[in-house]
Design a protein around this motif. Structure first.
Motif, short mmCIF file in Angstrom:
data_model
loop_
_atom_site.label_atom_id
_atom_site.label_comp_id
_atom_site.label_asym_id
_atom_site.label_seq_id
_atom_site.Cartn_x
_atom_site.Cartn_y
_atom_site.Cartn_z
N VAL A 83 0.84 -1.20 0.00
CA VAL A 83 0.00 0.00 0.00
C VAL A 83 0.88 1.25 0.00
CG1 VAL A 83 -1.63 1.35 1.38
CG2 VAL A 83 -2.03 -1.08 1.01
N SER A 84 1.91 1.26 0.84
CA SER A 84 2.81 2.42 0.89
C SER A 84 3.52 2.63 -0.45
CB SER A 84 3.85 2.24 2.00
OG SER A 84 3.21 2.14 3.24
N ALA A 85 3.99 1.56 -1.05
CA ALA A 85 4.64 1.67 -2.37
C ALA A 85 3.63 2.14 -3.41
CB ALA A 85 5.24 0.32 -2.78
N GLY A 86 2.40 1.66 -3.32
CA GLY A 86 1.35 2.09 -4.25
C GLY A 86 1.07 3.57 -4.13
N ILE A 87 1.03 4.08 -2.91
CA ILE A 87 0.82 5.52 -2.70
C ILE A 87 1.96 6.32 -3.33
CG2 ILE A 87 0.73 7.34 -0.95
CD1 ILE A 87 -0.80 5.30 0.84
N LEU B 280 1.57 8.94 -6.46
CA LEU B 280 1.95 10.35 -6.34
C LEU B 280 3.09 10.75 -7.27
CD1 LEU B 280 1.79 10.68 -2.46
CD2 LEU B 280 0.17 11.62 -4.12
N ALA B 281 3.80 9.80 -7.82
CA ALA B 281 4.99 10.07 -8.63
C ALA B 281 4.79 11.11 -9.74
CB ALA B 281 5.56 8.78 -9.19
N PRO B 282 3.66 11.12 -10.44
CA PRO B 282 3.50 12.14 -11.49
C PRO B 282 3.51 13.58 -10.96
CG PRO B 282 1.90 10.38 -11.80
CD PRO B 282 2.57 10.14 -10.48
N VAL C 260 4.35 16.85 -2.00
CA VAL C 260 4.14 15.50 -2.55
C VAL C 260 5.45 14.73 -2.53
CG1 VAL C 260 3.56 14.21 -4.65
CG2 VAL C 260 2.16 16.16 -3.95
N ARG C 261 6.53 15.39 -2.89
CA ARG C 261 7.85 14.75 -2.87
C ARG C 261 8.19 14.26 -1.46
NH1 ARG C 261 10.18 18.36 -5.81
NH2 ARG C 261 10.97 19.66 -4.13
N MET D 226 6.65 7.50 2.15
CA MET D 226 5.99 6.25 1.76
C MET D 226 6.99 5.20 1.29
SD MET D 226 2.76 6.33 2.41
CE MET D 226 3.32 7.07 3.94
N VAL D 227 8.04 5.61 0.61
CA VAL D 227 9.07 4.66 0.18
C VAL D 227 9.78 4.09 1.40
CG1 VAL D 227 11.30 4.45 -1.02
CG2 VAL D 227 9.37 5.59 -2.14
N ALA D 228 10.10 4.92 2.37
CA ALA D 228 10.76 4.45 3.60
C ALA D 228 9.85 3.47 4.34
CB ALA D 228 11.15 5.63 4.48
N VAL D 229 8.58 3.81 4.47
CA VAL D 229 7.62 2.92 5.14
C VAL D 229 7.51 1.61 4.38
CG1 VAL D 229 5.18 2.60 5.74
CG2 VAL D 229 6.33 4.76 6.28
N SER D 230 7.50 1.67 3.06
CA SER D 230 7.39 0.47 2.24
C SER D 230 8.60 -0.45 2.44
CB SER D 230 7.26 0.86 0.77
OG SER D 230 7.13 -0.30 -0.02
#
Length: 175
Positions: free
Chosen positions: A21-25, A29-31, A38-39, A45-49
């Motif tokens: 889910v964290s990676a999906g978020i 948001l990447a765009p 957002v950054r 989210m990447v760290a949590v993932s």
């Protein structure tokens, strides 16, 4: 029925779900990468993932050596949670308390030091002195005798999380 359930797989499953889910978020948001807030959330989210996915791997790993390997990988995400949370909260609160690049570099010294301590722990035992599989529960889990480096990491991380919470509460009260 519950006594036959593989609790390690169940716990690992929920960690995998949280990581996915964290990676999906982050991917969703990447765009919008050019937006500073957002950054900040993407970094968080990447760290949590990373932390969640590797924690899941720790649970499903069958022996002490593999579990310790995944603990080291967990720290690649976990050490940055407080820093990225503070960054995100400072950005979205848009108040007078902002860190500049030098401030973030100084704060970043602690997570980098902790990572060095984690990956070199067998030589100094500052993160954990002893680690063993605790077999008395529903699933084998890693247990530790923690070292001083771990407690410094905990104090640093909780301090950043507390600071983030106070900044967010201040922004809420003054909004």
């Amino acid at each position: 029925m519950l006594e036959n359930l593989n609790w390690g797989l169940l716990y690992g499953f929920f960690s995998f779900v949280a990581g996915i889910v964290s990676a999906g978020i982050a991917l969703y948001l990447a765009p919008h990468w050019k937006n500073k807030s957002v950054r900040g959330l993407i970094y968080l989210m990447v760290a949590v993932s990373i932390w969640s996915l590797s924690y899941g791997m720790e649970f499903v790993s069958p022996n002490l050596i593999l579990k310790l390997w995944w603990v080291r990988i967990e720290y690649l995400g976990a050490v940055w949670i407080g820093v990225f949370l503070l960054n995100f909260i400072l950005t979205i609160s848009e108040n007078k308390w902002q860190l500049n690049t030098t401030g973030y570099k100084l704060i970043g010294i602690i997570p980098l030091t902790i990572l060095i301590l984690v990956f070199t722990n067998p030589y100094h035992h500052m993160m954990w002195r002893f680690a063993w599989l605790e077999l008395s529960g529903k699933t084998p889990v890693l247990a530790y005798t923690r070292g001083v480096g771990f407690w410094m990491f905990v104090a640093f991380s909780y301090g950043l999380i507390l600071t983030s919470t106070l900044v967010l509460l201040h922004a809420l009260v003054t909004a």
